[in-house]
Structures are given as C-alpha cells and as structure tokens.
Write a protein that holds these residues in place. Structure first.
Motif, short mmCIF file in Angstrom:
data_model
loop_
_atom_site.label_atom_id
_atom_site.label_comp_id
_atom_site.label_asym_id
_atom_site.label_seq_id
_atom_site.Cartn_x
_atom_site.Cartn_y
_atom_site.Cartn_z
N GLY A 39 4.21 4.33 2.77
CA GLY A 39 3.78 3.06 2.08
C GLY A 39 4.56 1.88 2.35
N TYR A 57 -9.19 8.18 -4.40
CA TYR A 57 -8.97 9.49 -3.87
C TYR A 57 -10.12 9.64 -2.87
N LEU A 89 -1.60 11.92 1.71
CA LEU A 89 -2.80 12.55 2.19
C LEU A 89 -2.62 13.81 2.16
N ASP A 99 -15.20 8.55 -2.13
CA ASP A 99 -14.24 7.99 -2.52
C ASP A 99 -14.43 7.68 -3.99
N THR A 157 -9.38 1.22 -1.53
CA THR A 157 -8.14 1.01 -0.39
C THR A 157 -8.85 1.35 0.97
N SER A 158 -9.99 2.36 1.02
CA SER A 158 -10.32 2.74 2.62
C SER A 158 -11.53 2.01 2.65
N SER A 177 -3.10 0.55 -3.85
CA SER A 177 -2.67 -0.69 -3.42
C SER A 177 -2.41 -1.56 -4.34
N GLN A 192 2.82 10.89 4.00
CA GLN A 192 3.28 10.07 2.97
C GLN A 192 3.96 8.74 3.56
N GLU A 195 0.08 5.74 0.40
CA GLU A 195 -0.98 6.81 0.82
C GLU A 195 -0.28 8.13 0.86
N GLU A 216 0.75 -1.07 0.08
CA GLU A 216 0.14 0.21 0.12
C GLU A 216 1.05 1.37 0.09
N ARG A 238 -4.80 7.15 -2.23
CA ARG A 238 -4.23 5.91 -1.76
C ARG A 238 -4.16 4.87 -2.85
#
Lengths: 379, 142
Positions: free
Chosen positions: A101, A357, A94, A340, A186-187, A374, A99, A92, A90, A372
């Motif tokens: 991963g 996003y 933000l 999202d 991803t979220s 993945s 940041q 991300e 993953e 994000r």
C-alpha cells in the motif's frame, strides 16, 4: 510536411522532463499573448462552479479572478489556464499473501484555452511516491515524471475538431476515464488493461452532432508517431488506427461502438471490435457494460472479453458495486471469470473511498484475488 | 371553529416564504440581442452539458449558471437537464478529466442578466419577470 518534423519532441527518445519544459514554455508564450490578458471591466467577474462545488479560495487580480475550487482546480483569472489534478492512496491484501500500500498516484491536469479554437491539455503523473510492501523493509519510492497525455485541440465547430498529440485511445468508456476518483472499483477489467495500448500518439478527428433526442459523437484516429513517454515494458505499437462512435441520449443512456487496428512489430495488422453501454434505469442505479472481440495490440491471437457492472446507491453517498467479467485470452488459454464486489463512499463529488474484493474462478497472474482499498480525490 | 381554522390556513399561506408557493414560475432563457438564432430545449440542454460548445459563427458559447443552492437553478436543471446532482457531479468529474469545466456560476439573476447583456457569446436563465430590453428571450420554460 512530416508531422514528426513539426513536433520533434514527440518521440520515445525524448525525456519526459524535456517534454514538460516544452509544454511549460508553450504555455508561458501563450500566457503573455494580448488576448490572454483581455478582461472586461463592464461585466461581473465569472467564477466556475457546478454541482455543489463552491469556490474555496478567490482573489481579484490584474489577470482577473484567481480562484480555487475543490475538485475543479485552480483558475488563473481570464488567462484560460486551469491547474488541477488527483491523488490516490491504495492498499491491497491479496489471497496469495502479498500485502502492499501507499501513495500510488499524484497526477496534475493542465488545461489551457487561449483562443476560442485552441484547447491545450496535459496530464502529468509522478509515479509511486511512497509504498510499503510486506516482506520488504522501509518505504519504497519511485517518483518518475510521466506525460500521460499531452494534446492540442484545434477547431471552432462542434462537428469537427482536430486533436494532435498523446491522448487516451478511444475504445469503450472505461479507458477514457481510468482514474480512481472516477471509477467505482479499485481494479480494472482485463479487457481494458490487457488488450490494447491505453494511449495513442498521433492525430484524431472528432466531433459531436445533435440529432433529436441526444448527441452523436465520433472519433477517427491514427498513431503515426513514436509513442510519447511510453512504459518500456508495455512495448506499444507504432502504427494503429481506429474509430469510435457514441450516442448519448438525453434520457440517460449512452451506447458506443469501437473499431481498432494495430500493426504489430512483425508487420501484420490486428483488428479489434467493441461495444459499450451506460444506462441509468433509475436515479439510484447505474448499469454499464463493455465487450471486445478480435485481436488486440499486445499479442497475437483471437480474444474476447466482457464485463457488466451495476452500481446502486443504498443510502445517501454510499454505493454498492458489483461487476462480473469474463476474459478469453489470446492464444487459446483458459478463460477467466472474475467477480468484483464492494462499496464506494462518495461524501462529496471530489472524494471517493472504495473497498472491493476480487474473486476469480482460478488463480491467474492477470487477476489476483483479494481485498483492495483506495482513497482518492480530485483537486 | 372551521372558519377560524380556514383563517389560520389562509394566513399561513399569505405569510409563507415565497419559495413554498412556486416562486420560480416561468423561466426565461436569455441571450444577447445580437443573437438572432432560435434554440430548442434540447439544444439548451446540450449547451449546459457542455457538449455543444460553439455558436454557429464559431464563437465559444458561455453558459451561465446560478449558485448550486439557488432554487431557480434546481428548477432549471430538472426542467432542462433532467438529471440529479450526484449524477451531474460524476458527469462533470469526467469532463474535468478532459479539461472541460462546467458552466460558469454567477451570484444572482441580476448578474446573469447584466452579463448576458454585455457578452454576445453568453447564455443564461432568469425569472421571466426580470427580463428587460437589454437581452433577448429565446425560450420560455414553464
């Protein structure tokens, strides 16, 4: 007899390594049972496969055919033992500047069916293996073996089976399949992440009946043991109970309803209700939604939340994904609205690339907006 | 000229691979001769989705599939399951996460028939023309 005496290691004090050793010893004992070695020489050997997933490796052995299929695990001949798993990388980025991963998940799935009426299943996770974070030098690693699930299913009737151990709390659909290779974003929705304990350590009666037109499944469960291998910061409840019913139509839609009651540490009981829907109005479109209302098991106060998600296959293997969510937190805090938007690429059923996003109507610690990514796969 | 054209068409149809003219035909769902119970098409769908996993006597049902490229499997999936392969793949991924695997796959209809004839818990499907006395047909699908 008290169940805690039957399963003395199902307590929060038991180290996860001990739990794993107990599981492996149990599996080995069952493995050497005579029925596990029973193999028919008069029938063609079976291989397991479906939906364009083919055997990638296979060899005949005294145990039967040892085979591996991508996305379906390693099958140990006629023993009934399957070992597979999944992993996720993953990253991300933000809006607040954070940041990070890395290799976030490496989980193993162990399934064992030694007798027609016995199904043993476990999911073991190995935490964060390698993570890079902006502002922090070096690779951070926190490998920690965790028993995500460990249960025994007993029974040889579709309408009634007994589950004992640690299993995902059956509230809605998302919580029962909350791993990256099975999800479109991803979220996770806040109503899945922030309202109730994702797993239950206890017992569950469950089954499926088949009225005309579909399948009617039910689960009745209760937690009465110390949570097995719980996250210390989540402070899970020790006593809870609930029910879930689901109608899965053969025409492609599923409708479910949930009830959950949890006894908080002060002694009073909280009650939560919910409903969930999955619908395929077209072969390229999937719509899903969940709603919960009442009081969760994490904190006092009334809450309600909802999400609706749409997935559309645009060209072959490429999916556009959009989700709207609203969450009214307990205690009368300001409601959060989240959007999202992203895509998922699924070139083969066991591999999934996602980018989405998250947009929030205001900054909130529960849902940080940003990009994000993945890469996840089943093995 | 028209006669020659029609002759070419007829020749192409005769020489065409059989799968272009509906080789699957009638599909027979078969079980061991000891299994006397009747099953509806919906029940067979639930068996092949692994939702219905036990016979009435408590034995585990062993559903058998053909390889994913087999035209007969595609025909059977459309007739009985009414689902596309990507959606089925998602469904099986979800069940794999619970330790439940899809139906076992055998290489040919001959292997399916032989296996069903030898295992009272198995269920499979073959072209109706390949059925013999070693198995019992519980449903015909057109």
């Amino acid at each position: 007899m008290c169940p805690t005496k039957l399963f003395p290691r199902l307590t929060s004090d038991a180290p996860s390594v001990l739990s794993l050793v107990a599981l492996l010893v149990a599996l080995l004992l069952l493995l050497v049972s005579p029925t596990a070695w029973a193999a028919s020489e008069t029938t063609p050997s079976l291989s397991l496969g479906q939906a364009s997933l083919e055997e990638a490796f296979g060899v005949d052995s005294p145990l039967g055919r040892l085979s591996y299929q991508a996305g379906r695990g390693f099958h140990l001949g006629n023993t009934g033992l399957t070992i597979g798993g999944f992993s996720t990388v993953e990253a991300e980025f933000l809006e607040g500047g954070e940041q990070s991963g890395g290799l976030e998940e490496l989980n193993f799935l162990l399934s064992y069916d030694p007798f027609p009426f016995v199904h043993v299943f476990s999911e073991l996770g190995i935490g964060t293996l390698a993570e890079l974070e902006r502002g922090r030098s070096g690779v951070h690693s926190d490998p920690n073996l965790e028993v995500e699930r460990l249960y025994l299913d007993l029974g040889n009737r579709d309408a009634l089976r007994l589950r004992f151990g640690k299993f995902f709390t059956p509230i809605g659909r998302w919580n029962l399949a909350r791993i990256e290779p099975l999800l479109w974003t991803t979220s996770e929705p806040l109503i899945v992440e922030e309202v109730f304990d994702d797993s239950t350590t206890g017992a569950m009666l469950h089954g499926t009946m088949f009225p005309r037109g579909g399948a009617l499944s039910y689960s009745l469960y209760g937690a009465f043991l110390d949570p097995l291998d719980a996250e210390p910061d989540e402070d899970p409840v020790k006593h809870s109970a609930g029910a879930h019913v689901e109608w899965a139509s053969l025409k492609g839609w599923t409708l479910g309803a949930s009830y959950f009651a949890a006894q908080l540490h002060k002694g009073e009981w909280n009650h939560l209700g919910g409903a969930d829907l999955l619908w395929h109005p077209h072969r390229r479109v999937e719509l899903s939604s969940e709603v919960v209302f009442g009081e969760g098991s994490r904190e006092d106060g009334t809450l309600w939340g909802f999400y609706g998600q749409a997935v559309v296959e645009t060209v072959r293997t490429l999916y556009l994904v959009g989700r709207y969510e609203r969450f009214d937190p307990p205690g009368g805090g300001r409601a959060i609205n989240l959007f999202d938007l992203g895509f998922a690429w699924v070139p083969v059923p066991y591999f999934r690339v996602k980018a989405d996003y998250l947009i929030a109507d205001h900054r909130h610690e529960l849902a940080e907006p940003g990009l994000r990514l993945s890469f996840s796969f089943l093995f | 000229m028209v006669t020659r054209f029609l002759g070419i068409i007829v020749a192409l149809l005769v020489l065409a691979p059989t799968n272009l003219v509906g080789q699957e035909g009638r599909v027979a769902v078969i079980v061991h001769p000891e299994r006397s119970m009747a099953l509806s098409q919906e029940e067979i769908a639930q068996i092949y989705l692994r939702r219905k996993r036990f016979w009435n006597d408590g034995s585990v049902i062993v559903p058998l599939n053909l390889p994913s490229q087999a035209p007969l499997r595609e025909h059977f999936s459309q007739l009985v399951l009414n689902q596309t392969e990507p959606r089925l793949a998602d469904y099986w991924n979800r069940l794999y996460f619970e330790g439940i695997l899809p139906p076992a796959t055998l290489a040919s209809t001959e292997a399916v028939r032989r296996y069903v004839a030898s295992d009272p818990n198995a269920i499979g499907y073959v072209p109706a023309a390949e059925v013999d006395a070693s198995v019992r047909v519980i449903l015909h699908l057109d």
